[in-house]
Design a protein around this motif. Structure first.
Motif, PDB file in Angstrom:
ATOM      1  N   PRO A 131       4.537   6.802  10.350  1.00 45.21           N
ATOM      2  CA  PRO A 131       3.605   7.456  10.026  1.00 45.21           C
ATOM      3  C   PRO A 131       3.659   8.694   9.178  1.00 45.21           C
ATOM      4  N   ASP A 138       0.629  -1.182   0.026  1.00 46.74           N
ATOM      5  CA  ASP A 138      -0.019  -0.155  -0.066  1.00 46.74           C
ATOM      6  C   ASP A 138       0.859   1.357  -0.176  1.00 46.74           C
ATOM      7  N   ARG A 141       5.388   7.855   2.896  1.00 48.24           N
ATOM      8  CA  ARG A 141       5.045   6.858   1.767  1.00 48.24           C
ATOM      9  C   ARG A 141       6.387   6.482   1.144  1.00 48.24           C
ATOM     10  N   SER A 183       2.713   2.381   2.391  1.00 42.63           N
ATOM     11  CA  SER A 183       3.110   2.996   3.643  1.00 42.63           C
ATOM     12  C   SER A 183       4.548   2.655   4.087  1.00 42.63           C
ATOM     13  N   ARG A 197       7.064  12.471   2.116  1.00 40.47           N
ATOM     14  CA  ARG A 197       6.205  12.929   3.022  1.00 40.47           C
ATOM     15  C   ARG A 197       5.395  14.338   2.396  1.00 40.47           C
TER      16      ARG A 197
END
Length: 316
Positions: free
Chosen positions: A159, A152, A162, A154, A178
């Motif tokens: 957090p 996906d 990507r 991530s 980011r």
């Protein structure tokens, strides 16, 4: 939401090997001989190591991490790719930190003992290119720690970040992005030093947006597409695998110029892989001419000794 600090100034960058440079509140550069590693995560909280430097630099990485994060180990390690200068200290780090290592699925054969990378190309020009047989193409084996990055996009443990597939330098090369503050950890998709020269590789003598290291890039069409894709993101700050970070207008102008004029500014004038690029959609395997590693093997030993001597001289 993650606190955002202004982009780091262009000068003066960190000068000592093992030194740290805070680029964002949660992004720290660790300068190592010939290459950079990065720490993602705010001090006191969970953090992620990006890339693992040259052989013999585990102590520098651990010391830098301790200065920022204390005795807390990383949650995991993310590799932009698996070339020797980005995984050289990985085995030693894993001996101290029993953590997972994430990479693109196309990198896994090179990191699990299955296939070597294409042999580095010493014909593209520059002293470091001539010495590139010292950069062993593997295969390396970091089982059982290695696993694929999530499909996906991530980044585990980070957090807001990507991973982007940016092939060319390797089939499974990734950059980290980011969008919230337009921060890019580019790996070797492009760099900011003349990595093919000794002064560029060892001293980062000139800071400018440059192509990926030419002696270890076997697909220039894919490399050009990756540069154009990253330029389209309009990054505010770029932290690259080699060279000092760049930000603001100098980054925007120079990255745009490289993307628009890659044929003239990026592709080398000569090289083994220009006419025979290694396909991106399969794991790169070995060298197209099996005699080359044999012929150049002796040069690799001499080059490795020279590089080690230079690094030790600069460290003291």
């Amino acid at each position: 939401m993650t606190a955002v600090t202004p982009p780091a100034p262009q000068h003066p960058p960190v000068s000592s090997f093992g030194g740290t440079q805070t680029l964002r509140a949660d992004l720290v550069r660790v300068r190592l001989p010939m290459v950079n590693a990065f720490l993602l995560g705010e001090p006191g909280g969970p953090w992620v190591l990006v890339d693992a430097g040259m052989p013999g630099t585990a102590g520098l990485i651990r010391r830098a991490a301790r200065a920022v994060h204390g005795d807390r180990p990383p949650e995991l390690i993310v590799l932009t790719h698996g070339h020797l200068d980005h995984v050289g200290a990985l085995a030693d780090l894993l001996a101290a930190w029993d953590v997972p290592v994430y990479a693109h699925p196309l990198e896994l054969p090179h990191l699990m003992g299955v296939a070597p990378y294409p042999f580095p190309d010493p014909t593209v020009g520059g002293v470091m290119s001539a010495l590139s047989p010292a950069f062993l193409p593997g295969p390396f084996d970091f089982r059982p720690h290695v696993r694929p990055l999530p499909q996906d996009g991530s980044v585990p443990g980070a957090p807001g970040w990507r991973w982007l597939h940016t092939p060319g330098h390797t089939s499974g090369h990734v950059s980290l992005w980011r969008a919230a503050d337009r921060t890019l950890v580019a790996g070797d998709a492009f760099v900011t030093t003349r990595q093919e020269t000794a002064t560029g590789a060892l001293l980062n003598a000139v800071t400018e947006v440059r192509r990926p290291p030419a002696y270890y890039t076997p697909n220039w069409e894919a490399a050009a597409a990756s540069v154009r894709g990253l330029e389209a993101l309009n990054p505010a700050l770029a932290a690259t695998g080699h060279g000092h970070p760049m930000a603001g207008e100098p980054l925007r102008e120079q990255l745009s110029a490289l993307a628009a004029q890659f044929e003239a500014r990026g592709r080398p004038a000569r090289g083994w892989y220009l006419g025979h690029p290694v396909p991106v959609h399969a794991a790169q395997r070995g060298d197209p001419d099996p005699l080359r590693p044999i012929v150049l093997g002796a040069l690799g030993g001499v080059a490795a000794a020279w590089l080690l001597w230079q690094a030790r001289r600069l460290l003291h």
